[in-house]
Write a protein that holds these residues in place. Structure first.
Motif, short mmCIF file in Angstrom:
data_model
loop_
_atom_site.label_atom_id
_atom_site.label_comp_id
_atom_site.label_asym_id
_atom_site.label_seq_id
_atom_site.Cartn_x
_atom_site.Cartn_y
_atom_site.Cartn_z
N THR A 144 0.83 -1.20 0.00
CA THR A 144 0.00 0.00 0.00
C THR A 144 0.86 1.24 0.00
OG1 THR A 144 -1.77 -1.16 1.15
CG2 THR A 144 -1.81 1.24 1.24
N CYS B 31 2.43 1.66 -3.40
CA CYS B 31 1.44 2.15 -4.36
C CYS B 31 1.17 3.63 -4.14
CB CYS B 31 0.14 1.36 -4.25
SG CYS B 31 0.29 -0.32 -4.87
N SER B 32 1.11 4.04 -2.90
CA SER B 32 0.88 5.45 -2.61
C SER B 32 1.99 6.32 -3.18
CB SER B 32 0.79 5.68 -1.10
OG SER B 32 -0.31 4.99 -0.57
N LEU C 154 1.59 6.44 -6.96
CA LEU C 154 0.47 7.29 -7.33
C LEU C 154 0.81 8.76 -7.15
CD1 LEU C 154 -2.46 5.17 -5.90
CD2 LEU C 154 -1.95 5.62 -8.30
N GLN D 298 -8.03 8.36 -13.11
CA GLN D 298 -7.57 7.07 -12.58
C GLN D 298 -6.62 7.28 -11.41
OE1 GLN D 298 -5.84 5.37 -16.09
NE2 GLN D 298 -7.78 4.53 -16.84
N GLN E 64 -8.55 8.31 -8.36
CA GLN E 64 -9.21 7.14 -7.77
C GLN E 64 -8.21 6.29 -7.01
OE1 GLN E 64 -11.09 5.24 -11.12
NE2 GLN E 64 -12.99 6.41 -10.87
N GLY E 65 -7.02 6.14 -7.57
CA GLY E 65 -5.97 5.37 -6.90
C GLY E 65 -5.55 6.02 -5.60
N SER F 181 -8.18 5.42 -3.03
CA SER F 181 -8.07 4.04 -2.56
C SER F 181 -6.92 3.91 -1.57
CB SER F 181 -7.86 3.10 -3.74
OG SER F 181 -7.69 1.78 -3.30
#
Length: 90
Positions: free
Chosen positions: A6, A9-10, A13, A42, A45-46, A49
């Motif tokens: 996570t 990914c952060s 992003l 997108q 949205q990511g 999330s």
């Protein structure tokens, strides 16, 4: 492991969000602008999330901290009971 993914990914992003505005300036045709706007959506949205995941992880950490504090509070009594049982067994 999921928490590390996570976080990774952060970071990715965030990098995409930083790069996306530069892409807007380079977009010269309506199709390019549409593609950039779609990608920005997108990315947003990511990010949402990732924020939701971080909120969940934060709640899990708070609950784990509370459980740990409760167990640590029980430890002196448990240690005393073990010591007493060992003394009686000797």
């Amino acid at each position: 492991m999921r928490h590390h993914l996570t976080a990774a990914c952060s970071v990715l992003l965030l990098a995409a969000v930083v790069a996306a505005p530069g892409l807007s300036a380079a977009a010269t045709t309506p199709g390019d602008r549409d593609e950039v706007e779609e990608r920005q959506g997108q990315v947003e949205q990511g990010l949402q999330s990732a924020r939701d995941d971080l909120t969940h992880v934060s709640a899990e950490l708070a609950a784990a901290s509370d459980r740990l504090a409760g167990l640590q509070a029980q430890q002196p009594g448990a240690r005393a009971a073990v010591d007493q049982a060992q003394a009686e067994a000797s």
